[in-house]
Design a protein around this motif. Structure first.
Motif, mmCIF file in Angstrom:
data_model
loop_
_atom_site.group_PDB
_atom_site.id
_atom_site.type_symbol
_atom_site.label_atom_id
_atom_site.label_comp_id
_atom_site.label_asym_id
_atom_site.label_seq_id
_atom_site.Cartn_x
_atom_site.Cartn_y
_atom_site.Cartn_z
ATOM 1 N N HIS A 4 10.950 -13.996 10.198
ATOM 2 C CA HIS A 4 11.880 -12.916 9.778
ATOM 3 C C HIS A 4 11.976 -13.287 8.233
ATOM 4 O O HIS A 4 11.601 -14.284 7.869
ATOM 5 C CB HIS A 4 13.440 -13.160 10.557
ATOM 6 N N LEU A 133 17.231 -11.874 16.454
ATOM 7 C CA LEU A 133 16.611 -13.015 15.806
ATOM 8 C C LEU A 133 15.717 -13.957 16.995
ATOM 9 O O LEU A 133 14.719 -14.404 16.599
ATOM 10 C CB LEU A 133 17.399 -14.057 15.015
ATOM 11 N N THR A 139 10.575 -8.693 14.537
ATOM 12 C CA THR A 139 10.753 -9.300 13.342
ATOM 13 C C THR A 139 11.856 -8.742 12.518
ATOM 14 O O THR A 139 11.828 -7.528 12.557
ATOM 15 C CB THR A 139 9.369 -8.997 12.391
ATOM 16 N N VAL A 140 12.924 -9.456 12.040
ATOM 17 C CA VAL A 140 14.176 -9.100 11.344
ATOM 18 C C VAL A 140 13.683 -8.923 9.920
ATOM 19 O O VAL A 140 13.166 -9.883 9.427
ATOM 20 C CB VAL A 140 15.386 -9.737 11.625
ATOM 21 N N VAL A 164 12.636 -18.302 9.194
ATOM 22 C CA VAL A 164 13.224 -17.554 8.219
ATOM 23 C C VAL A 164 12.620 -17.556 6.714
ATOM 24 O O VAL A 164 12.903 -18.751 6.313
ATOM 25 C CB VAL A 164 14.715 -17.092 8.458
#
Length: 190
Positions: A4, A133, A139-140, A164
């Protein structure tokens, strides 16, 4: 390896503009992108609030200066802004659920701009972010505020995740970060 990608930086530095440009670049390379961003609402030179805008073009109020909450609803306020929780949830939650739903081949990118004080009044939003998440194949790409004052639990949770990558956006680097952000999102999808 980061799965992410989040942008952080002071208000007005260009995080939303970078998110919009990254979305355009990803979509033009065939990536499925869905989600929302926040946009200032101005009356002349004065900022009077923020709107939520989905990537499909739907738009509604997130907050307004000094507006009153609907009758029977508790007031959610950040500084001079009153948050319209019903409007926010009506727009953001279906988009997040859709962006994270399984079905269809390939990875999806879910845009969440932003995860901040106004949005965090919504418990269903907090749950939807956590689901995004952890959703396989998602995928953020999002924005979070810089730490100041009392820490925001979900923001700190995101910062602390091993999957992240956080890019700090400044006026000096904002014009050179786009390719790094797009590359990071694309590599997280492989």
């Amino acid at each position: 390896m980061a799965r992410h990608v989040f942008l952080t930086g002071p208000p007005g530095v260009g995080k939303t503009t970078l998110i919009q440009k990254a979305c355009e670049a990803l979509q033009s390379s065939g990536v499925s992108v869905d989600g929302f961003y926040t946009q200032e609402v101005r009356q002349g030179t004065r900022r009077i609030g923020f709107d939520v805008v989905t990537l499909s073009g739907a738009r509604g109020p997130l907050s307004r200066v000094g507006s009153q909450p609907p009758p029977g609803k508790s007031e959610c306020r950040v500084g001079q802004y009153v948050v319209d929780l019903a409007s926010f949830e009506q727009l953001a939650l279906p988009v997040l659920r859709n962006a994270c739903s399984t079905g269809g081949p390939g990875q999806r990118v879910c845009v969440i701009d932003e995860i901040g004080k106004m949005e965090l009044f919504s418990q269903p939003f907090i749950q939807a972010v956590r689901q995004a998440l952890s959703a396989p194949g998602t995928t953020v790409l999002g924005t979070i505020p810089t730490p100041k004052g009392k820490p925001l639990a979900l923001v700190e949770e995101i910062r602390g995740r091993r999957d992240v990558a956080v890019f700090s956006v400044t006026k000096e680097n904002r014009n050179s970060l786009l390719s790094d952000i797009v590359t990071c999102v694309q590599s997280s999808r492989t």
